[in-house]
Design an enzyme around this catalytic site. Structure first.
Site, mmCIF file in Angstrom:
data_model
loop_
_atom_site.group_PDB
_atom_site.id
_atom_site.type_symbol
_atom_site.label_atom_id
_atom_site.label_comp_id
_atom_site.label_asym_id
_atom_site.label_seq_id
_atom_site.Cartn_x
_atom_site.Cartn_y
_atom_site.Cartn_z
ATOM 1 N N GLU A 14 1.981 -28.570 34.283
ATOM 2 C CA GLU A 14 1.727 -29.999 34.468
ATOM 3 C C GLU A 14 1.936 -30.805 33.184
ATOM 4 O O GLU A 14 0.997 -31.374 32.611
ATOM 5 C CB GLU A 14 0.299 -30.230 35.002
ATOM 6 N N ARG A 69 -2.220 -15.995 39.531
ATOM 7 C CA ARG A 69 -1.601 -16.832 38.488
ATOM 8 C C ARG A 69 -2.684 -17.209 37.478
ATOM 9 O O ARG A 69 -3.733 -17.755 37.859
ATOM 10 C CB ARG A 69 -1.004 -18.093 39.121
ATOM 11 N N HIS A 122 -1.315 -23.903 29.365
ATOM 12 C CA HIS A 122 -2.122 -24.720 30.276
ATOM 13 C C HIS A 122 -3.099 -25.519 29.401
ATOM 14 O O HIS A 122 -4.305 -25.336 29.453
ATOM 15 C CB HIS A 122 -2.835 -23.822 31.288
ATOM 16 N N TYR A 167 -1.883 -31.911 45.191
ATOM 17 C CA TYR A 167 -3.270 -32.158 45.601
ATOM 18 C C TYR A 167 -3.429 -33.325 46.562
ATOM 19 O O TYR A 167 -4.260 -33.288 47.444
ATOM 20 C CB TYR A 167 -4.150 -32.416 44.367
ATOM 21 N N GLU A 188 -0.396 -24.477 42.696
ATOM 22 C CA GLU A 188 -1.787 -24.934 42.785
ATOM 23 C C GLU A 188 -1.914 -25.832 43.999
ATOM 24 O O GLU A 188 -1.086 -26.723 44.218
ATOM 25 C CB GLU A 188 -2.201 -25.774 41.564
ATOM 26 N N ASN A 220 2.444 -28.055 41.820
ATOM 27 C CA ASN A 220 1.016 -28.258 42.047
ATOM 28 C C ASN A 220 0.880 -29.521 42.882
ATOM 29 O O ASN A 220 1.353 -30.592 42.470
ATOM 30 C CB ASN A 220 0.272 -28.419 40.716
HETATM 31 O O1 IFM Z 1 -8.280 -27.814 37.242
HETATM 32 C C1 IFM Z 1 -7.029 -28.447 37.263
HETATM 33 C C2 IFM Z 1 -5.963 -27.527 36.696
HETATM 34 O O2 IFM Z 1 -6.284 -27.126 35.410
HETATM 35 C C3 IFM Z 1 -4.633 -28.219 36.675
HETATM 36 N N1 IFM Z 1 -4.308 -28.807 37.937
HETATM 37 C C4 IFM Z 1 -5.309 -29.573 38.624
HETATM 38 C C5 IFM Z 1 -6.623 -28.823 38.676
HETATM 39 C C6 IFM Z 1 -7.709 -29.659 39.378
HETATM 40 O O3 IFM Z 1 -7.919 -30.832 38.675
#
Ligand code: IFM
Length: 479
Positions: free
Chosen positions: A177, A88, A132, A307, A380, A305
Site C-alpha cells: 500500500e 501472508r 509494510h 476494503y 487483504e 487490498n
Molecule cells: O491494518 C491495515 C493493514 O496494515 C494495511 N491495510 C489495511 C488494514 C486495515 O486498516
C-alpha cells in the site's frame, strides 16, 4: 487457544472455487510481532511515532503487540487448524537490517527462517511482504521516503532478503500500500513519520514505487524460481451526484488512489491528469529519465487490498470524511484537499468504512479490462467490528463473517467472468495493532485477549475453516 463449536458440517457449497485457489490470511510485522528491542532489531519510524503524544489513540504502542515473535509456533498451529493454504506476513526491515544498511542481522533472519520452516512443515505457503510501513528510523533521519536514496536502500535490503530466503519462499511482494505509506505518512501525518508536507508526500509516493521497481530488478537478477509482485490498496469511487463537480471529484480521487499506482506499475507512466493536479502542489522534477521503466519492471502478479467504496463530492463544503482519522491529522488527498467524502448510505464497519462488495467486482473487472493481463490476488480484505467474548466464551462475529462471505462470492463471480484471480487473503488472521487506532479496532478472524494473549477463534474463523475445507461457500441464508 480456545476453540468453540468445531463440529464438522457436511453441507455442499453453493459456490465452489477452482482447484488451487489460494485460501489465506494476512498480517504485518509491526502489527503483531512485538519484541521491538530484541535480537538486534533497530528502531523503526513507528517505534518513534507511537511515543509522540497524541499520535495513537489511547497512547497505545506495539512494543508487545500480540507477541507473535515469541508465539509464532502457536500461531502457525492456529493457521493449520484453520486449514489455510497460505499465510501472508511482512518482514521487519529494522529487524533484518540494522538502521537500514549493511549485512542482514543473523538473529533477525533466523526468526524468519524459523517461521518459514514452521509454515512449510505445516503445509502452509509463506507469502512475504518486504515492506509494510516500518521504515528504519535511521533512514527517516536521512530524509525518509521523499529521499531518492531510500529507494536504493530498499532494493539492497529486498535483494539481500530474497537471496537468503528465496529457496524456501516462492511468493514475494515488495511494498504494501504505497498510497498509505506516502500520503498518510507524509501528507496527512496520520501515520509515521507523521509529516505534513504535501509536496514531499508526492516524492515519497514516487520513491516508494521506484523502490518497488529497483527491488524487482535486483531480485529477478538472482535467477531464483520466485514470483514477485507489489500490493496496492484500491477503491471503487462513485460520484455523490451526477454533477460535473462530483465527476471531477471521482477523477481526482480515483486518480490519486488507483490510477497513479496502477498506470505506473502496469503501463509505465503516471496519468497525465493526476500529474497536472500534482504539479500545482510542487515541482515534479524528481521524476528522472528511466524511472518509469524501472517502476514498470515486469511483475508476476498484482496484489490487491480492497476494503470499501468512496462516494465523493466536489461541491463546496462537501468535505465530510467517511473515514475520519482517530487523531489530529491533515488531508492525504494532495492537491484535492477540498473533495468531500460522503456517506453512500450503506452499512459501515467499526472503521466507518462502507460495506460494498460490488466495489470489489468493479475493481477486478476494471483491472481485467483496462490493464495488461496479469494474475491477481486479493492480498487483504476484511472488516473491523466491536467484537465481544460472550459468556459461552465465543465471539459471534456474524457481521464479519457476512462481509467476508459476500466479498468471496464477488471474487468467485469475477473468476467466472474471466478475471485471473488466484487467491484471497483475509485481513487479518488475528486482532492486532491497528496503527493510529491502536488496539481499538479488531480485524481478526482470531480474537486476541490483549492482557493474557489468549487466542479465541471467532465464528468467522470457524466458518472460514469450513469454507476452505469445502473449497467453497455454503449458502448462509439456507441454514
Ligand atoms: O491494518 C491495515 C493493514 O496494515 C494495511 N491495510 C489495511 C488494514 C486495515 O486498516
Amino acid at each position: 487457544m480456545t476453540t468453540h463449536d468445531t463440529k464438522t458440517k457436511v453441507d455442499t457449497p453453493d459456490v465452489t472455487f477452482p482447484t488451487g485457489f489460494v485460501w489465506g490470511a494476512a498480517t504485518s510485522a509491526y502489527q503483531i510481532e512485538g519484541a521491538v528491542a530484541e535480537d538486534g532489531r533497530s528502531v523503526s519510524i513507528w517505534d518513534t511515532f507511537v511515543r509522540q503524544p497524541g499520535r495513537v489513540l489511547d497512547g497505545d504502542d506495539a512494543d508487545v503487540a500480540i507477541d507473535h515473535y515469541h508465539r509464532y509456533r502457536d500461531d502457525v498451529r492456529i493457521m493449520s487448524e484453520l486449514g489455510l493454504t497460505a499465510y501472508r506476513f511482512s518482514m521487519s526491515w529494522p529487524r533484518l537490517q540494522v538502521d537500514g544498511k549493511g549485512p542482514l542481522n543473523p538473529r533477525g533472519l533466523d526468526f524468519y527462517k524459523r517461521l518459514v520452516d514452521e509454515l512449510l512443515a505445516a503445509g502452509i505457503d509463506p507469502w512475504v511482504t518486504l515492506y509494510h510501513w516500518d521504515l528504519p528510523q535511521a533512514l527517516e533521519d536521512a530524509g525518509g521516503w521523499p529521499s531518492r536514496d531510500t529507494s536504493k536502500r530498499f532494493a539492497d535490503y529486498a535483494t539481500a532478503v530474497h537471496a537468503a530466503l528465496g529457496d524456501r519462499v516462492r511468493n514475494w511482494s515488495t511494498v504494501n500500500e504505497p498510497w498509505c505509506a506516502a500520503f498518510l505518512g507524509y501528507a496527512s501525518g496520520e501515520h509515521a513519520p507523521g509529516r505534513r508536507e504535501p509536496a514531499a508526500s508526492i516524492e515519497a509516493a514516487h520513491h516508494l514505487l521506484l523502490a518497488h521497481g529497483l527491488a524487482v530488478e535486483g531480485m529477478r537478477a538472482q535467477g531464483l524460481q520466485t514470483r514477485i509482485g507489489g500490493s496496492v490498496n484500491l477503491y471503487a469511487v462513485s460520484p455523490a451526484t451526477s454533477s460535473e463537480a462530483d465527476h471531477d471529484a471521482v477523477r481526482r480521487i480515483d486518480g490519486l488512489q488507483n490510477r497513479f499506482f496502477l498506470d505506473s506499475l502496469l503501463l509505465g507512466h503516471y496519468p497525465e491528469d493526476v500529474l497536472s493536479d500534482l504539479s500545482k502542489v510542487g515541482d515534479l522534477g524528481f521524476i528522472k529519465d528511466g524511472d518509469m521503466e524501472t517502476i514498470a519492471a515486469p511483475i508476476d502478479m498484482l496484489l490487491i487490498n480492497y476494503y470499501s467504496r468512496f462516494t465523493v463530492s466536489g461541491a463546496p463544503g462537501g468535505a465530510v470524511s467517511a473515514a475520519a482519522a482517530p487523531t489530529d491529522a491533515g488531508s492525504p488527498w494532495v492537491g484535492s484537499e477540498s473533495i468531500g467524502f460522503v456517506n453512500g448510505g450503506r452499512p459501515v464497519t467499526a472503521m466507518g468504512w462502507e460495506v460494498d462488495d460490488t466495489g470489489l467486482h468493479e475493481v477486478l473487472l476494471r483491472l481485467a479490462a483496462e490493464y495488461p493481463a496479469i494474475p491477481l490476488v486479493i492480498s487483504e480484505n476484511g472488516a473491523a467490528y466491536d467484537d465481544e467474548v460472550t459468556p459461552d466464551g465465543a465471539v459471534h462475529d456474524t457481521e464479519r463473517l457476512a462481509y467476508i462471505d459476500a466479498h468471496l462470492r464477488t471474487c468467485h463471480s469475477a473468476i467466472e467472468a474471466g478475471v485471473p484471480l488466484e487467491g484471497y487473503f483475509a485481513w487479518s488472521l488475528m486482532d492486532n495493532f491497528e496503527w493510529a487506532w491502536g488496539y481499538g479496532k479488531r480485524f481478526g478472524l482470531v480474537y486476541v485477549d490483549y492482557p493474557t494473549q489468549e487466542r479465541i477463534l471467532k465464528d468467522s474463523a470457524l466458518w472460514y475453516a469450513e469454507s476452505i475445507r469445502l473449497g467453497g461457500l455454503r449458502n448462509l441464508s439456507a441454514q
